[in-house]
Write an enzyme that holds these catalytic residues in place. Sequence first.
Site, PDB file in Angstrom:
ATOM      1  N   THR A  99       0.746  -0.692   0.017  1.00  0.00           N
ATOM      2  CA  THR A  99       0.251   0.253   0.023  1.00  0.00           C
ATOM      3  C   THR A  99       1.070   1.677   0.007  1.00  0.00           C
ATOM      4  OG1 THR A  99      -1.341  -1.260   0.992  1.00  0.00           O
ATOM      5  CG2 THR A  99      -2.101   0.897   1.071  1.00  0.00           C
ATOM      6  N   LYS A 174      -6.688   1.637  -2.731  1.00  0.00           N
ATOM      7  CA  LYS A 174      -7.141   1.044  -1.134  1.00  0.00           C
ATOM      8  C   LYS A 174      -6.531   2.075  -0.673  1.00  0.00           C
ATOM      9  CE  LYS A 174      -4.867  -2.245   1.088  1.00  0.00           C
ATOM     10  NZ  LYS A 174      -5.361  -2.365   1.485  1.00  0.00           N
ATOM     11  N   LYS A 242      -0.145   4.657   8.441  1.00  0.00           N
ATOM     12  CA  LYS A 242       0.355   5.178   7.313  1.00  0.00           C
ATOM     13  C   LYS A 242      -0.467   5.540   5.938  1.00  0.00           C
ATOM     14  CE  LYS A 242       1.255   1.993   4.761  1.00  0.00           C
ATOM     15  NZ  LYS A 242       1.434   0.577   3.993  1.00  0.00           N
TER      16      LYS A 242
HETATM   17  P1  NAP Z   1       5.118  -5.794   7.535  1.00  0.00           P
HETATM   18  O1  NAP Z   1       5.366  -7.861   8.101  1.00  0.00           O
HETATM   19  O2  NAP Z   1       5.755  -5.117   8.645  1.00  0.00           O
HETATM   20  O3  NAP Z   1       6.125  -6.554   6.468  1.00  0.00           O
HETATM   21  C1  NAP Z   1       7.101  -5.068   5.666  1.00  0.00           C
HETATM   22  C2  NAP Z   1       8.006  -6.214   4.752  1.00  0.00           C
HETATM   23  O4  NAP Z   1       9.132  -4.530   3.914  1.00  0.00           O
HETATM   24  C3  NAP Z   1       9.117  -6.974   5.384  1.00  0.00           C
HETATM   25  O5  NAP Z   1       9.171  -8.073   3.854  1.00  0.00           O
HETATM   26  C4  NAP Z   1      10.667  -5.942   5.755  1.00  0.00           C
HETATM   27  O6  NAP Z   1      11.388  -6.707   5.767  1.00  0.00           O
HETATM   28  C5  NAP Z   1      10.124  -5.026   4.186  1.00  0.00           C
HETATM   29  N1  NAP Z   1      10.677  -3.351   4.192  1.00  0.00           N
HETATM   30  C6  NAP Z   1      10.286  -2.669   5.098  1.00  0.00           C
HETATM   31  N2  NAP Z   1      11.327  -1.840   4.515  1.00  0.00           N
HETATM   32  C7  NAP Z   1      12.122  -2.592   3.592  1.00  0.00           C
HETATM   33  C8  NAP Z   1      13.670  -1.932   3.641  1.00  0.00           C
HETATM   34  N3  NAP Z   1      13.958  -0.583   3.507  1.00  0.00           N
HETATM   35  N4  NAP Z   1      14.002  -2.668   2.049  1.00  0.00           N
HETATM   36  C9  NAP Z   1      13.777  -3.327   1.566  1.00  0.00           C
HETATM   37  N5  NAP Z   1      12.893  -4.343   2.404  1.00  0.00           N
HETATM   38  C10 NAP Z   1      11.548  -4.126   3.566  1.00  0.00           C
HETATM   39  O7  NAP Z   1       3.989  -5.749   6.257  1.00  0.00           O
HETATM   40  P2  NAP Z   1       3.099  -6.246   5.972  1.00  0.00           P
HETATM   41  O8  NAP Z   1       1.665  -6.724   7.261  1.00  0.00           O
HETATM   42  O9  NAP Z   1       3.351  -7.656   5.297  1.00  0.00           O
HETATM   43  O10 NAP Z   1       2.854  -5.011   4.402  1.00  0.00           O
HETATM   44  C11 NAP Z   1       2.664  -5.277   3.699  1.00  0.00           C
HETATM   45  C12 NAP Z   1       1.998  -4.302   3.176  1.00  0.00           C
HETATM   46  O11 NAP Z   1       0.704  -4.714   3.098  1.00  0.00           O
HETATM   47  C13 NAP Z   1       2.201  -2.848   3.184  1.00  0.00           C
HETATM   48  O12 NAP Z   1       2.064  -2.220   2.444  1.00  0.00           O
HETATM   49  C14 NAP Z   1       1.255  -2.648   4.594  1.00  0.00           C
HETATM   50  O13 NAP Z   1       0.490  -1.458   3.794  1.00  0.00           O
HETATM   51  C15 NAP Z   1      -0.490  -3.292   3.345  1.00  0.00           C
HETATM   52  N6  NAP Z   1      -1.269  -4.933   3.594  1.00  0.00           N
HETATM   53  C16 NAP Z   1      -0.884  -4.924   4.581  1.00  0.00           C
HETATM   54  C17 NAP Z   1      -2.134  -5.855   4.801  1.00  0.00           C
HETATM   55  C18 NAP Z   1      -2.545  -7.241   6.619  1.00  0.00           C
HETATM   56  O14 NAP Z   1      -2.761  -6.972   7.286  1.00  0.00           O
HETATM   57  N7  NAP Z   1      -0.410  -6.794   6.489  1.00  0.00           N
HETATM   58  C19 NAP Z   1      -3.875  -6.060   4.102  1.00  0.00           C
HETATM   59  C20 NAP Z   1      -3.360  -5.245   3.202  1.00  0.00           C
HETATM   60  C21 NAP Z   1      -2.262  -4.083   2.533  1.00  0.00           C
HETATM   61  P3  NAP Z   1      12.506  -6.560   7.305  1.00  0.00           P
HETATM   62  O15 NAP Z   1      11.776  -8.083   7.442  1.00  0.00           O
HETATM   63  O16 NAP Z   1      13.374  -7.110   7.139  1.00  0.00           O
HETATM   64  O17 NAP Z   1      12.165  -5.568   8.069  1.00  0.00           O
END
Ligand code: NAP
Length: 287
Positions: A99, A174, A242
């Site tokens: 997102t 979104k 965010k």
């Molecule tokens: P998350 O668990 O916080 O995972 C974030 C990922 O991004 C991790 O693999 C992290 O790597 C990586 N990352 C962060 N900063 C980085 C950088 N500078 N360089 C390289 N990798 C980096 O997030 P998530 O829940 O999977 O969500 C991912 C996206 O989907 C977000 O944009 C979120 O808003 C969206 N989303 C989430 C959900 C939900 O329910 N969780 C639902 C819909 C959409 P590390 O492992 O090294 O930290």
Amino acid sequence: MNTNLKLGWIGLGNMGNPMVRNLLKAGFKVAVYNRTKDKETPLIEAGAIPATSPQELMENCDVIVTMLSNDAAVKEVFESKSGLLSKNNSEKIIINMSTVSPETSRYLAMISKKHQIGFIDAPVSGSVKPAQEGTLVIIVGGNPETFDLVKPIFNVLGKISIYVGVAGVASSAKLAINYLLGLHLQGLAETILFAENNGVSKENMLSIVNEGACANGISKIKSTSILNDSFPAAFALKHLVKDLKLAKDAGLDAPLANPLLESYSKALNEGLGEDDVMAIIKSLKGI
Ligand code: NAP
């Protein structure tokens, strides 16, 4: 289904991990890269191929997906020294499922086009459970022909892909659905606390919500965490803050938009950012 496409995946957080598992189960070859290496291990054990950099994925794969925290992370993965666009790899397709702001999506589409790379903007609605079950709602922006090429991937990850327009429009959609998510959870938390303060147990109040016309998918999903007063992150609260900020920057100007952002920002400042978004109830209760 065309599982001959070689896929590269960047970002194995709460969402990326189960999404990659489903692609492997469906027979896709998937190479993975995560900044923190140990998150790759369980997926390598499940058949994924490790990569040392985004650039390596770009060289070896047909389609590369990014599922990362925020705009800055996605831009870094595209533009850094060993990033996706660091070498000439025309004719590939990149799908950003993170997102991000509509502005960032348009920017990513523009820089990809300069490198003759197809770009699809495909944020998802649905959290970890739909990601595990392959029932996400995938919101798609970009070139319709490019969308057709990658649709087999979306068919594994989600129950529906909804094409909404050029790159950037999907990010706007979104942000709109996450505004509604924020309102629903804030409303649910306020309702439960008001009822509790007046002698109604949270068990009874959740039954009244979930058995009546005010029930919705998210009230049912979050009921267990409210009952157990336990909020491990499915969708981390920091990510909703965010998204509400991005929505504001993208022009959301509605009576509840500012108070909602203030409420979730307060929870973030109280240290609830890594907890699930439903932890807003802890903040409202005074933790
Ligand atoms: P998350 O668990 O916080 O995972 C974030 C990922 O991004 C991790 O693999 C992290 O790597 C990586 N990352 C962060 N900063 C980085 C950088 N500078 N360089 C390289 N990798 C980096 O997030 P998530 O829940 O999977 O969500 C991912 C996206 O989907 C977000 O944009 C979120 O808003 C969206 N989303 C989430 C959900 C939900 O329910 N969780 C639902 C819909 C959409 P590390 O492992 O090294 O930290």
